[in-house]
Structures are given as C-alpha cells and as structure tokens.
Scaffold this active site. Structure first.
Site, PDB file in Angstrom:
ATOM      1  N   ASP A 150      -1.650  -1.570  10.074  1.00  0.00           N
ATOM      2  CA  ASP A 150      -1.957  -1.542   8.631  1.00  0.00           C
ATOM      3  C   ASP A 150      -2.637  -2.827   8.166  1.00  0.00           C
ATOM      4  O   ASP A 150      -3.108  -2.902   7.028  1.00  0.00           O
ATOM      5  CB  ASP A 150      -0.662  -1.350   7.823  1.00  0.00           C
ATOM      6  CG  ASP A 150      -0.193   0.094   7.840  1.00  0.00           C
ATOM      7  OD1 ASP A 150       0.996   0.326   7.560  1.00  0.00           O
ATOM      8  OD2 ASP A 150      -1.012   0.992   8.144  1.00  0.00           O
ATOM      9  N   LYS A 153       0.852  -1.207   0.000  1.00  0.00           N
ATOM     10  CA  LYS A 153       0.000   0.000   0.000  1.00  0.00           C
ATOM     11  C   LYS A 153       0.870   1.233   0.000  1.00  0.00           C
ATOM     12  O   LYS A 153       2.048   1.174   0.377  1.00  0.00           O
ATOM     13  CB  LYS A 153      -0.918   0.038   1.245  1.00  0.00           C
ATOM     14  CG  LYS A 153      -0.179   0.017   2.596  1.00  0.00           C
ATOM     15  CD  LYS A 153       0.293   1.377   3.093  1.00  0.00           C
ATOM     16  CE  LYS A 153       1.080   1.256   4.360  1.00  0.00           C
ATOM     17  NZ  LYS A 153       1.907   2.461   4.654  1.00  0.00           N
TER      18      LYS A 153
HETATM   19  C1  LIG Z   1       2.808   4.577   9.257  1.00  0.00           C
HETATM   20  C2  LIG Z   1       1.714   3.637   8.854  1.00  0.00           C
HETATM   21  O1  LIG Z   1       2.240   2.605   8.050  1.00  0.00           O
HETATM   22  C3  LIG Z   1       0.668   4.398   8.026  1.00  0.00           C
HETATM   23  O2  LIG Z   1      -0.150   3.516   7.321  1.00  0.00           O
HETATM   24  C4  LIG Z   1       1.051   3.029  10.073  1.00  0.00           C
HETATM   25  O3  LIG Z   1       0.572   4.021  10.955  1.00  0.00           O
HETATM   26  C5  LIG Z   1       2.014   2.125  10.845  1.00  0.00           C
HETATM   27  O4  LIG Z   1       1.510   0.827  10.698  1.00  0.00           O
HETATM   28  P1  LIG Z   1       2.373  -0.448  11.190  1.00  0.00           P
HETATM   29  O5  LIG Z   1       3.748  -0.372  10.629  1.00  0.00           O
HETATM   30  O6  LIG Z   1       1.533  -1.651  10.932  1.00  0.00           O
HETATM   31  O7  LIG Z   1       2.490  -0.139  12.742  1.00  0.00           O
HETATM   32  P2  LIG Z   1       2.468  -1.182  13.935  1.00  0.00           P
HETATM   33  O8  LIG Z   1       3.358  -2.334  13.583  1.00  0.00           O
HETATM   34  O9  LIG Z   1       1.056  -1.427  14.327  1.00  0.00           O
HETATM   35  O10 LIG Z   1       3.135  -0.290  15.070  1.00  0.00           O
HETATM   36  C6  LIG Z   1       4.521  -0.032  15.058  1.00  0.00           C
HETATM   37  C7  LIG Z   1       4.752   1.122  16.026  1.00  0.00           C
HETATM   38  O11 LIG Z   1       4.323   2.339  15.401  1.00  0.00           O
HETATM   39  C8  LIG Z   1       3.661   3.187  16.339  1.00  0.00           C
HETATM   40  N1  LIG Z   1       2.287   3.449  15.856  1.00  0.00           N
HETATM   41  C9  LIG Z   1       1.725   2.691  14.859  1.00  0.00           C
HETATM   42  C10 LIG Z   1       0.458   3.015  14.411  1.00  0.00           C
HETATM   43  C11 LIG Z   1      -0.230   4.088  15.013  1.00  0.00           C
HETATM   44  N2  LIG Z   1      -1.475   4.428  14.611  1.00  0.00           N
HETATM   45  N3  LIG Z   1       0.350   4.804  16.020  1.00  0.00           N
HETATM   46  C12 LIG Z   1       1.603   4.504  16.439  1.00  0.00           C
HETATM   47  O12 LIG Z   1       2.131   5.174  17.350  1.00  0.00           O
HETATM   48  C13 LIG Z   1       3.696   2.461  17.673  1.00  0.00           C
HETATM   49  O13 LIG Z   1       4.810   2.915  18.392  1.00  0.00           O
HETATM   50  C14 LIG Z   1       3.895   1.012  17.276  1.00  0.00           C
HETATM   51  O14 LIG Z   1       4.586   0.283  18.272  1.00  0.00           O
HETATM   52  N1  LIG Z   2       7.232 -10.852   6.811  1.00  0.00           N
HETATM   53  C1  LIG Z   2       7.863  -9.679   7.037  1.00  0.00           C
HETATM   54  N2  LIG Z   2       8.131  -8.854   6.016  1.00  0.00           N
HETATM   55  C2  LIG Z   2       8.747  -7.658   6.250  1.00  0.00           C
HETATM   56  N3  LIG Z   2       9.139  -7.210   7.460  1.00  0.00           N
HETATM   57  C3  LIG Z   2       8.873  -8.005   8.501  1.00  0.00           C
HETATM   58  C4  LIG Z   2       8.248  -9.266   8.340  1.00  0.00           C
HETATM   59  N4  LIG Z   2       8.121  -9.820   9.559  1.00  0.00           N
HETATM   60  C5  LIG Z   2       8.645  -8.947  10.443  1.00  0.00           C
HETATM   61  N5  LIG Z   2       9.124  -7.852   9.825  1.00  0.00           N
HETATM   62  C6  LIG Z   2       9.747  -6.703  10.511  1.00  0.00           C
HETATM   63  O1  LIG Z   2       8.797  -5.619  10.413  1.00  0.00           O
HETATM   64  C7  LIG Z   2       9.486  -4.419  10.103  1.00  0.00           C
HETATM   65  C8  LIG Z   2       8.566  -3.531   9.342  1.00  0.00           C
HETATM   66  O2  LIG Z   2       8.340  -4.212   8.131  1.00  0.00           O
HETATM   67  P1  LIG Z   2       7.352  -3.655   7.038  1.00  0.00           P
HETATM   68  O3  LIG Z   2       7.870  -4.105   5.723  1.00  0.00           O
HETATM   69  O4  LIG Z   2       5.961  -3.995   7.409  1.00  0.00           O
HETATM   70  O5  LIG Z   2       7.574  -2.106   7.188  1.00  0.00           O
HETATM   71  P2  LIG Z   2       6.828  -1.024   6.372  1.00  0.00           P
HETATM   72  O6  LIG Z   2       6.727  -1.447   4.956  1.00  0.00           O
HETATM   73  O7  LIG Z   2       7.488   0.246   6.710  1.00  0.00           O
HETATM   74  O8  LIG Z   2       5.385  -1.088   6.982  1.00  0.00           O
HETATM   75  P3  LIG Z   2       4.443   0.150   7.245  1.00  0.00           P
HETATM   76  O9  LIG Z   2       4.257   0.886   5.973  1.00  0.00           O
HETATM   77  O10 LIG Z   2       3.229  -0.576   7.723  1.00  0.00           O
HETATM   78  O11 LIG Z   2       5.162   0.957   8.302  1.00  0.00           O
HETATM   79  C9  LIG Z   2      10.675  -4.883   9.269  1.00  0.00           C
HETATM   80  O12 LIG Z   2      11.716  -3.947   9.370  1.00  0.00           O
HETATM   81  C10 LIG Z   2      11.032  -6.228   9.877  1.00  0.00           C
HETATM   82  O13 LIG Z   2      11.990  -6.048  10.914  1.00  0.00           O
END
Ligand SMILES: C[C@](O)(CO)[C@H](O)COP(=O)(O)OP(=O)(O)OC[C@H]1O[C@@H](n2ccc(N)nc2=O)[C@H](O)[C@@H]1O
Ligand SMILES: Nc1ncnc2c1ncn2[C@@H]1O[C@H](COP(=O)(O)OP(=O)(O)OP(=O)(O)O)[C@@H](O)[C@H]1O
Length: 257
Positions: free
Chosen positions: A131, A8
C-alpha cells in the site's frame, strides 16, 4: 517538522489471482481519507523513536524503521539519524493503511532532504509494503499488481465516515483464507464504473459496484462486523457501506448534496 500520514480506504477491492511470489494480483480503487497519523521528525545525533500510544511492537519491527533502513540501503545515504515522535490515530491492523501511511510520510520527508527522484522513491516504496506506493501520493487511484501498478485519477471529493471496529486483523492471514476458499469466492462490481458513478453522484450505480472481496472471509470470522455493516446501511443519505482493506474498519460514503 510535522508530517501528516493520511490513511486510505479501498472503495473497491478484488483479488484476481495468486502470484508465483506468493503475493496476489489485486484490482482496487484506492481513496485517501482525512484521518491521519501525526509524525514529528527531525535529524538528530542518534536514532530516537517514541509513540503515543505505545504500539506494543519493537522498533525493529516498526515499518518506519524498515523504511529508514531500506532508504539507506537503496540510496547509499547512510550517514543520518532521525528523532521521531508518532501520534498513532489510525487503528493498527485496521485496513486503513496506517503503517503504510507512516512509511510513505517518512519516505517523502527523506526524499525531499536527499533530493531523491520520484521514480527512485517509488522503487523503494514497494520494497516496503503493497500500500506504500499509493500512499506516497494519495488521492484516488486504480491499483493493480501487488498494489504498485497505479493509475491516478482526478481525486474524488467524498464524505467518508469510518467506523474503527477494534479487531486487529492480519492481512496475510486473510489472503490465505481467500486462497483456501477460492472456489466459493464471488467477484463482482467494476472499479471504473464505481469511480464514474461517484464522480457523477449516480448513487444506484455506485451501490452496484462497491465491493470488497475480503468481506466474504472476514465476516465469517467476525460476524459482528457483518451486523454492524448492515446497521450502517440503514443510515439516512448513505451511498454505500463497506469494509476497507482486509479489515476490520468499516466505513460509509455519504451523499453530499
Ligand atoms: C489489503 C490491502 O491493504 C489492500 O489495499 C493490501 O493488499 C495489503 O497491503 P499491505 O498491508 O501493505 O500488505 P503487505 O504488508 O505488503 O503484505 C502483507 C501480506 O499480505 C499478503 N499480500 C499483500 C498484498 C498483496 N497484493 N498480496 C498479498 O498476498 C502477503 O502475504 C503479504 O506478506
Ligand atoms: N508504524 C506502524 N503503524 C502501524 N502498524 C505498524 C507500524 N509498524 C509496524 N506495524 C505492524 O503492521 C501491522 C499492520 O499495520 P497497518 O496499520 O498498516 O495495518 P492496516 O491498516 O490493516 O494496513 P493495510 O490496510 O495496508 O492492510 C500492525 O498490526 C503492526 O503489527
């Protein structure tokens, strides 16, 4: 079974307030993209996971493992093992929801096999990541709350080109940076106006409403990202360029006609 775990972008992303649970209330316009991870999955006698390339994280830290364990705990269906091969195309920590997409794809696979309702699956998903609820369905949606309050809209058909920037950015850290700089953070644009503008190919209004609040903290730490976004903005036929999620991937939306 071959699953495609679509990523996304956030066409709009603002952080509204900090919550008591230390998460943040967000306002976003989620948009699925064509880029995806490939997951080959089947039931097996024992749990087997491999990925290409290696994720450099242990299996018990993998969001797919967390998804399987959460599914078992929440549904009571314990008596199964999966053999999974993940082809990782979405850049990790790239802001494209890569891990969350993998989680959503495996949850959808399990819910079909164990006949779990959409509502129950949704409840499971947001225990795993913010997400994941959107990525269960994908398409185009306004997201609020932690990302679990979703208003699905008629999906936008956009021409989006992504620019992975190979910086792995910790989402939690960037939320903390926003908190630390809260007084100086600007908030502008409107995701509803942006949606309508993109639907009606109103390029001026779209440009005025595309926004990602994380740029204000991420670009300070990674000035090369700011430079690259400014370069992309000069491209022919562009509607706008933006960083997605908490970074580091940049993308542009290209006018289609
Ligand atoms: C930045 C975005 O990707 C935008 O779509 C999301 O808000 C983050 O989604 P995500 O990576 O799935 O986040 P999560 O794995 O649920 O949370 C990771 C960390 O991001 C922070 N977090 C996340 C989502 C949110 N609404 N508030 C937060 O403060 C929290 O510290 C959490 O521990
Ligand atoms: N299957 C997986 N694929 C990718 N990352 C993973 C997975 N499992 C655990 N992780 C951990 O989750 C962290 C975040 O990965 P992800 O790819 O979801 O980040 P992102 O794309 O920035 O997500 P978002 O946009 O939701 O913040 C990675 O840096 C990794 O350490």
């Amino acid at each position: 079974m071959h699953l495609k775990a679509f990523g996304k972008v956030n066409l709009y992303l603002d952080v509204i307030s900090r919550r008591k649970d230390n998460y943040h209330n967000i306002l976003t316009l989620f948009q699925s993209i064509n880029e995806h991870d490939d997951i080959f999955i089947e039931f097996s006698k024992s749990e087997i996971f491999e990925s290409e390339p290696s994720l450099n994280i242990s299996w018990d830290k993998n969001i797919i493992k967390k998804s399987i364990e959460t599914f078992k705990k929440e549904t009571g269906f314990y008596n199964f093992n999966l053999k999974i091969k993940l082809i990782k195309n979405l850049p990790m920590g790239g802001g494209l929801g890569g891990g969350s997409a993998d989680s959503a794809a495996v949850l959808n696979f399990l819910s079909k096999n164990f006949k779990i309702s959409e509502k129950e699956l949704f409840e499971i998903s947001f225990k795993i990541g913010s997400d994941v609820p959107f990525l269960l369905k994908g398409g185009t949606a306004i997201g609020k709350g932690k990302g679990e309050i979703l208003e699905f809209l008629e999906p936008l058909k956009l021409n989006i080109q992504i620019y992975p920037m190979n910086y792995k950015i910790d989402t939690k850290k960037m939320y903390e940076k926003l908190d630390q700089n809260w007084e100086s953070i600007d908030h502008f644009g409107d995701p509803y106006k942006l949606y309508e503008a993109l639907k009606n190919n109103d390029i001026i209004t779209a440009k005025q409403n595309a926004f990602n609040v994380f740029e204000q903290v991420v670009f300070k730490e990674y000035p090369k990202l700011k430079q690259k976004k400014e370069d992309i903005e000069k491209d022919e036929g562009i509607i706008f360029a933006l960083m997605t999620g908490s970074g580091s991937t940049l993308y542009k939306v290209i006018a289609t006609n």
